[in-house]
Design an enzyme around this catalytic site. Structure first.
Site, PDB file in Angstrom:
ATOM      1  N   ASP A  75       1.502  -1.179  -0.260  1.00  0.00           N
ATOM      2  CA  ASP A  75      -0.261  -0.171   0.172  1.00  0.00           C
ATOM      3  C   ASP A  75       1.051   1.002   0.123  1.00  0.00           C
ATOM      4  O   ASP A  75       1.577   1.625   0.575  1.00  0.00           O
ATOM      5  CB  ASP A  75      -0.929  -0.120   1.566  1.00  0.00           C
ATOM      6  CG  ASP A  75      -2.072   0.996   0.847  1.00  0.00           C
ATOM      7  OD1 ASP A  75      -2.922   0.190   0.232  1.00  0.00           O
ATOM      8  OD2 ASP A  75      -2.252   2.074   1.810  1.00  0.00           O
ATOM      9  N   PHE A 164       4.141   7.118 -13.224  1.00  0.00           N
ATOM     10  CA  PHE A 164       2.667   6.886 -13.408  1.00  0.00           C
ATOM     11  C   PHE A 164       2.450   7.715 -12.197  1.00  0.00           C
ATOM     12  O   PHE A 164       2.834   8.605 -11.029  1.00  0.00           O
ATOM     13  CB  PHE A 164       2.583   5.272 -12.756  1.00  0.00           C
ATOM     14  CG  PHE A 164       2.565   5.089 -11.646  1.00  0.00           C
ATOM     15  CD1 PHE A 164       3.985   4.363 -11.614  1.00  0.00           C
ATOM     16  CD2 PHE A 164       1.460   5.075 -10.536  1.00  0.00           C
ATOM     17  CE1 PHE A 164       3.881   3.410 -10.038  1.00  0.00           C
ATOM     18  CE2 PHE A 164       1.835   4.174  -9.121  1.00  0.00           C
ATOM     19  CZ  PHE A 164       3.331   3.930  -9.473  1.00  0.00           C
ATOM     20  N   GLY A 165       1.172   7.979 -12.165  1.00  0.00           N
ATOM     21  CA  GLY A 165       0.355   8.745 -10.839  1.00  0.00           C
ATOM     22  C   GLY A 165       1.261   9.986 -10.782  1.00  0.00           C
ATOM     23  O   GLY A 165       1.132  10.704 -11.320  1.00  0.00           O
ATOM     24  N   TYR A 166       1.359  10.040  -8.820  1.00  0.00           N
ATOM     25  CA  TYR A 166       2.434  11.337  -9.082  1.00  0.00           C
ATOM     26  C   TYR A 166       4.090  12.143  -8.817  1.00  0.00           C
ATOM     27  O   TYR A 166       4.091  12.758  -9.006  1.00  0.00           O
ATOM     28  CB  TYR A 166       1.827  11.765  -7.539  1.00  0.00           C
ATOM     29  CG  TYR A 166       0.584  11.875  -6.720  1.00  0.00           C
ATOM     30  CD1 TYR A 166      -0.470  13.006  -7.151  1.00  0.00           C
ATOM     31  CD2 TYR A 166      -0.074  10.488  -6.447  1.00  0.00           C
ATOM     32  CE1 TYR A 166      -1.548  12.525  -6.824  1.00  0.00           C
ATOM     33  CE2 TYR A 166      -1.801  10.786  -6.173  1.00  0.00           C
ATOM     34  CZ  TYR A 166      -2.339  11.725  -6.126  1.00  0.00           C
ATOM     35  OH  TYR A 166      -3.701  11.747  -5.752  1.00  0.00           O
TER      36      TYR A 166
HETATM   37  P1  IMP Z   1      -2.906   1.961  -3.989  1.00  0.00           P
HETATM   38  O1  IMP Z   1      -2.918   1.471  -4.974  1.00  0.00           O
HETATM   39  O2  IMP Z   1      -3.750   2.253  -2.334  1.00  0.00           O
HETATM   40  O3  IMP Z   1      -1.990   1.505  -3.050  1.00  0.00           O
HETATM   41  O4  IMP Z   1      -2.627   3.352  -4.494  1.00  0.00           O
HETATM   42  C1  IMP Z   1      -1.424   3.869  -4.080  1.00  0.00           C
HETATM   43  C2  IMP Z   1      -1.596   4.969  -5.326  1.00  0.00           C
HETATM   44  O5  IMP Z   1      -0.715   6.500  -4.868  1.00  0.00           O
HETATM   45  C3  IMP Z   1      -1.619   5.152  -6.406  1.00  0.00           C
HETATM   46  O6  IMP Z   1      -2.321   5.100  -7.194  1.00  0.00           O
HETATM   47  C4  IMP Z   1      -0.656   6.323  -6.843  1.00  0.00           C
HETATM   48  O7  IMP Z   1      -1.710   7.695  -7.256  1.00  0.00           O
HETATM   49  C5  IMP Z   1       0.351   7.334  -5.669  1.00  0.00           C
HETATM   50  N1  IMP Z   1       1.627   6.192  -6.116  1.00  0.00           N
HETATM   51  C6  IMP Z   1       2.076   5.459  -5.310  1.00  0.00           C
HETATM   52  N2  IMP Z   1       3.208   4.607  -5.575  1.00  0.00           N
HETATM   53  C7  IMP Z   1       3.449   5.898  -6.100  1.00  0.00           C
HETATM   54  C8  IMP Z   1       4.721   6.232  -6.707  1.00  0.00           C
HETATM   55  O8  IMP Z   1       5.417   5.464  -7.319  1.00  0.00           O
HETATM   56  N3  IMP Z   1       4.183   6.923  -8.312  1.00  0.00           N
HETATM   57  C9  IMP Z   1       3.314   8.030  -8.598  1.00  0.00           C
HETATM   58  N4  IMP Z   1       2.049   7.740  -7.341  1.00  0.00           N
HETATM   59  C10 IMP Z   1       2.713   6.519  -6.424  1.00  0.00           C
END
Ligand code: IMP
Length: 206
Positions: A75, A164-166
């Site tokens: 997570d 990806f993501g942030y």
């Molecule tokens: P999870 O699936 O609930 O763990 O959600 C993690 C969320 O955190 C992802 O959807 C991303 O938005 C963000 N996140 C986690 N790790 C990264 C990373 O390495 N880079 C960019 N965003 C991340």
């Protein structure tokens, strides 16, 4: 004493294909066969924990009990101290569209910038960290968890499309490039996930 991983297969307790690939890449060189929770048709548990570790443990426990195999879950998220740790465990949810679907990081990034500036603070250069919790759970419910962090600062507008993501708004400490501009190999050497993996390997796989 920490339990050692002596089995030859594990469930990756995630329905997110990107994460399943990343975690498999770590385990396969150790001779461990992996299968995902989705491939086994396991239901996704409610992630209603209050911390990254609680949520990782909920996912690992559900998959280990559902499959009878050891399960590994992660997570993770972006933590911004001036926002009281937000988006934090809600990082994925901040990027959902109003219908609760998809991943709109453009609006999540705007929300972050706006929330910081609403507090009278400067968004550019604001401190932030990525955090990752990894939990390994056996079917008898023995569970072990590790956390990894990478500290840095925020930049706007977002830069780079390699991550990806942030990633495009995060510059790790002592670097100039955002995670979005960085070669993924370089990111994976210093990332929050890499830090947590190193701890897991050091304790359970040696
Ligand atoms: P999870 O699936 O609930 O763990 O959600 C993690 C969320 O955190 C992802 O959807 C991303 O938005 C963000 N996140 C986690 N790790 C990264 C990373 O390495 N880079 C960019 N965003 C991340």
């Amino acid at each position: 004493m920490t339990r050692k991983f002596i089995e030859n297969s594990a469930v990756i307790a995630s329905h997110n294909l990107g994460k399943v690939r990343e975690i498999s890449k770590l385990l396969v060189p150790l001779g461990i066969t992996t299968i995902s929770a989705r491939e086994l048709g396991l239901a996704e548990p409610d992630e209603n924990g209050q911390t990254f570790i609680e949520n990782a443990e909920i996912k690992a426990l559900a998959a280990a009990k559902g499959s009878g195999l050891p399960a590994l879950a992660d997570d993770s998220g972006l933590v911004i101290p001036i926002l009281g740790g937000d988006p934090g465990i809600y990082s994925a949810r901040w990027a959902l569209d109003p219908n609760g679907k998809g991943g709109s990081f453009t609006s999540a990034v705007k929300k972050i910038k706006h929330s910081i500036e609403k507090m009278g603070a400067t968004s550019e250069g604001q401190k932030a960290s990525f955090a990752c919790a990894l939990s390994l759970c056996w079917p008898d419910e023995v569970i072990i968890s590790f956390e990894g962090f990478v500290h840095g600062s925020l930049t706007f507008p977002p830069r780079g499309n390699k991550g990806f993501g942030y990633d495009p708004i995060f510059i790790p400490e002592n670097h100039q490039l955002t995670f979005g501009e960085m070669d993924p190999i370089e990111k994976h050497q210093i990332s929050h996930r890499a830090q947590a993996f190193k701890k897991l390997i050091g304790l359970c796989f040696n």
